[in-house]
Design an enzyme around this catalytic site. Structure first.
Site, short mmCIF file in Angstrom:
data_model
loop_
_atom_site.label_atom_id
_atom_site.label_comp_id
_atom_site.label_asym_id
_atom_site.label_seq_id
_atom_site.Cartn_x
_atom_site.Cartn_y
_atom_site.Cartn_z
N GLU A 140 -0.99 -8.72 5.00
CA GLU A 140 -0.79 -8.93 6.44
C GLU A 140 -2.09 -8.86 7.22
O GLU A 140 -2.13 -9.22 8.39
CB GLU A 140 0.23 -7.91 6.98
N HIS A 199 -3.27 -5.30 1.40
CA HIS A 199 -2.61 -5.62 2.67
C HIS A 199 -2.67 -7.12 2.94
O HIS A 199 -3.59 -7.59 3.62
CB HIS A 199 -3.32 -4.88 3.82
N CYS A 217 0.83 -1.21 0.00
CA CYS A 217 0.00 0.00 0.00
C CYS A 217 0.88 1.27 0.00
O CYS A 217 1.41 1.65 -1.04
CB CYS A 217 -0.99 -0.03 1.16
#
Length: 190
Positions: free
Chosen positions: A171, A169, A79
């Site tokens: 994660e 994202h 990002c």
């Protein structure tokens, strides 16, 4: 394998948890002395690209990190990290590390309300979950850039040499696939 995670601002803890679950050692990069130790790869997390770029400069991290990437240190930008690595930013005259031959479009999906989740094909992995939060996308890529994923005909993941970027994202999902992909890049760079 030891991965440094830029921790001046943004979603860095989630990357630490994801990498730890894969058996990688991590440490946080907050000041210049943090990058004096040997490490094998770098993650630049999501957050506010303008703030991160400003803090990189204020803390004296900008040039040393940029030089490490140019010298071949594997780096993964998510990002805001994608924006920091982009050589060109479509709707912003400023650039930051500018080490990857891509043109990024900031906040391309709108504000916070434009955030969404989807699943899409990631080259070499298969279908994975993707979480987009005030995400950019890649408008165009140079000849040496490999497009790894698209969503709605927009480029959302790419690689160039030792650099990997995602507009989403990984994660923030349960899938460790993209982080495993990056760790393989790190392993193969040695």
């Amino acid at each position: 394998m030891k991965i440094g995670i830029l921790s001046v601002q943004g979603a860095f803890i989630e990357h630490e948890h994801m990498l730890s679950s894969l058996g990688a050692e991590t440490f946080e990069i907050r000041q210049l002395k943090d990058i004096e130790q040997p490490f094998d790869g770098l993650i630049i997390p999501g957050g506010e690209s303008t703030v991160q770029g400003k803090l990189l400069r204020e803390f004296g991290l900008f040039e040393p990190i940029r030089q490490k990437i140019i010298d071949g240190l594997p780096v993964f930008g998510t990002c805001a990290g994608l924006i920091l690595l982009a050589e060109r930013i479509e709707n912003d005259e400023r650039t930051h590390l500018a080490t990857m031959d891509i043109t990024a479009v900031r906040n391309a999906y709108g504000r916070q309300l434009g955030s969404f989740n989807t699943e899409a094909e990631f080259s070499g992995i298969g279908n994975i979950p993707m979480t987009f939060i005030r995400a950019p996308f890649i408008e165009s890529v140079g000849n040496n850039v490999k497009i790894l994923a698209t969503v709605n005909e927009k480029i959302v993941a790419a690689s160039q040499g030792n650099q990997l970027v995602t507009a989403f994202h990984p994660e923030l999902t349960v899938s460790t696939d993209v982080h495993s992909y990056f760790l393989n890049m790190v392993k193969n760079s040695k």
